[in-house]
Design an enzyme around this catalytic site. Structure first.
Site, PDB file in Angstrom:
ATOM      1  N   LEU A   1      -5.171 -34.640 -36.610  1.00 50.22           N
ATOM      2  CA  LEU A   1      -6.250 -35.612 -36.830  1.00 50.22           C
ATOM      3  C   LEU A   1      -7.162 -35.531 -35.614  1.00 50.22           C
ATOM      4  CD1 LEU A   1      -4.430 -38.879 -38.054  1.00 50.22           C
ATOM      5  CD2 LEU A   1      -5.871 -37.340 -39.396  1.00 50.22           C
ATOM      6  N   ASP A   2      -8.452 -35.813 -35.818  1.00 56.99           N
ATOM      7  CA  ASP A   2      -9.381 -35.836 -34.689  1.00 56.99           C
ATOM      8  C   ASP A   2      -8.940 -36.896 -33.677  1.00 56.99           C
ATOM      9  OD1 ASP A   2     -10.887 -33.991 -36.063  1.00 56.99           O
ATOM     10  OD2 ASP A   2     -12.325 -35.473 -36.816  1.00 56.99           O
ATOM     11  N   LYS A   3      -9.408 -36.741 -32.439  1.00 61.21           N
ATOM     12  CA  LYS A   3      -9.060 -37.707 -31.389  1.00 61.21           C
ATOM     13  C   LYS A   3      -9.460 -39.134 -31.788  1.00 61.21           C
ATOM     14  CE  LYS A   3      -9.954 -38.336 -26.439  1.00 61.21           C
ATOM     15  NZ  LYS A   3     -10.578 -37.742 -25.246  1.00 61.21           N
TER      16      LYS A   3
END
Ligand code: URA
Length: 234
Positions: A101-103
Site C-alpha cells: 500500500l502507498d505510504k
C-alpha cells in the site's frame, strides 16, 4: 526435524536457547520429558514446553492494519515499515508484505514469511481481488463507473483490466473499489484519468477476508488457518 529446531521455531528463540530449555528438562515429547536436542520429531508428535503444548508453525501469516505514514517494506533507512510494527513478536522470522500500500494509504496488509504463498496471491493470473474504501475530492460519476467497468486506459497508455466502483455515501465522495490487479498507484491513477483526486485510501479486504474491525491502526493479528486457505484457494 530436530527437536531443538522445532522448539526454536515454535517459541521464537535461538537454537542455543532452545537447547538450554531442552537440557533443563522443560520440553516433553508425547508426554515424556526429552533432554536430547537431536531427537527427531514430526507433526504427529505432541511437543510440550513448560507443560504447555507447542505447535510448530512453518510459516506465519499476519493481518496488519497499516497506519498512515508507514511504508510497505521489510526495512527502510528513514521510515517505519510494516514489518517494524510486528518485529518484536517475530524476531527470527524474515517477514515481508505480500503486496504493497502507498505510504499515505491505510488498511489491510498481509505479512508473511511464506514466499510461495505471497508469489501465488500476487501472481497476475490469480487475480485475487483487493477491496478498497476511497475518499474522493470529486463525486463519483457514471462516466467513471462505466470506465472502470470497461477497463481504464492510464495516461501512459497502460490498459487496465475491468474494476468495480460503487458509491458508499450519498454525496458520491466515498466509494468502494475492487481491483484484480496491482499496478503502482493504480487507484489514484485511475481516478486521475477523470480529473478526480484521492483524499484517502483504505484497503478493506484481500480476497474474501476482511480487515478485522477490532484492529486499530498499527494493530495486527495472525490470520486463522481458514482465512489463509480462503485467500490462497478460491
Ligand atoms: N492504489 C493506490 O493508488 N494506492 C494504494 O495504496 C493502493 C492502490
Amino acid at each position: 526435524m530436530r527437536l531443538d529446531k522445532y522448539i526454536a521455531e515454535a517459541a521464537q528463540c535461538t537454537r542455543s536457547e532452545s537447547r538450554e530449555m531442552i537440557r533443563a528438562g522443560r520440553v516433553s515429547v508425547n508426554g515424556a520429558v526429552c533432554k536430547r536436542p537431536d531427537q527427531q520429531v514430526s507433526e504427529v508428535d505432541e511437543i510440550g514446553l513448560d507443560g504447555q503444548s507447542r505447535t510448530h508453525q512453518d510459516f506465519v501469516y499476519i493481518m496488519l492494519n497499516k497506519p498512515e505514514g508507514v511504508v510497505s517494506a521489510s526495512s527502510d533507512r528513514r521510515d517505519t515499515t510494516v514489518v517494524d510494527l510486528v518485529r518484536s513478536a517475530y524476531p527470527r522470522r524474515e517477514l515481508f508484505p505480500a503486496g504493497r500500500l502507498d505510504k499515505t494509504s491505510t488498511g489491510f496488509v498481509l505479512l508473511t514469511d511464506d514466499g510461495a504463498f505471497a508469489h501465488d496471491i500476487l501472481a497476475p493470473r490469480r487475480h485475487v481481488p483487493k477491496t478498497y474504501r476511497v475518499t474522493l475530492d470529486t463525486p463519483l460519476t457514471r462516466e467513471m463507473a462505466e470506465g472502470f467497468a470497461a477497463g481504464v486506459t492510464l495516461a501512459d497508455g497502460l490498459e487496465l483490466s475491468p474494476a468495480q466502483v460503487t458509491p458508499l455515501s450519498a454525496d458520491g465522495l466515498t466509494v468502494r473499489v475492487v481491483l484484480r490487479q496491482g499496478v503502482y498507484h493504480q487507484i489514484k491513477r485511475m481516478f486521475g484519468v477523470y480529473g478526480a483526486g484521492v483524499n484517502a485510501l483504505h484497503r478493506e479486504a484481500i480476497g474474501s477476508v476482511w480487515l478485522d474491525d477490532a484492529l486499530a491502526p498499527g494493530q495486527w493479528r495472525e490470520l486463522t488457518a481458514a482465512e489463509v486457505a480462503e485467500i490462497a484457494v478460491r
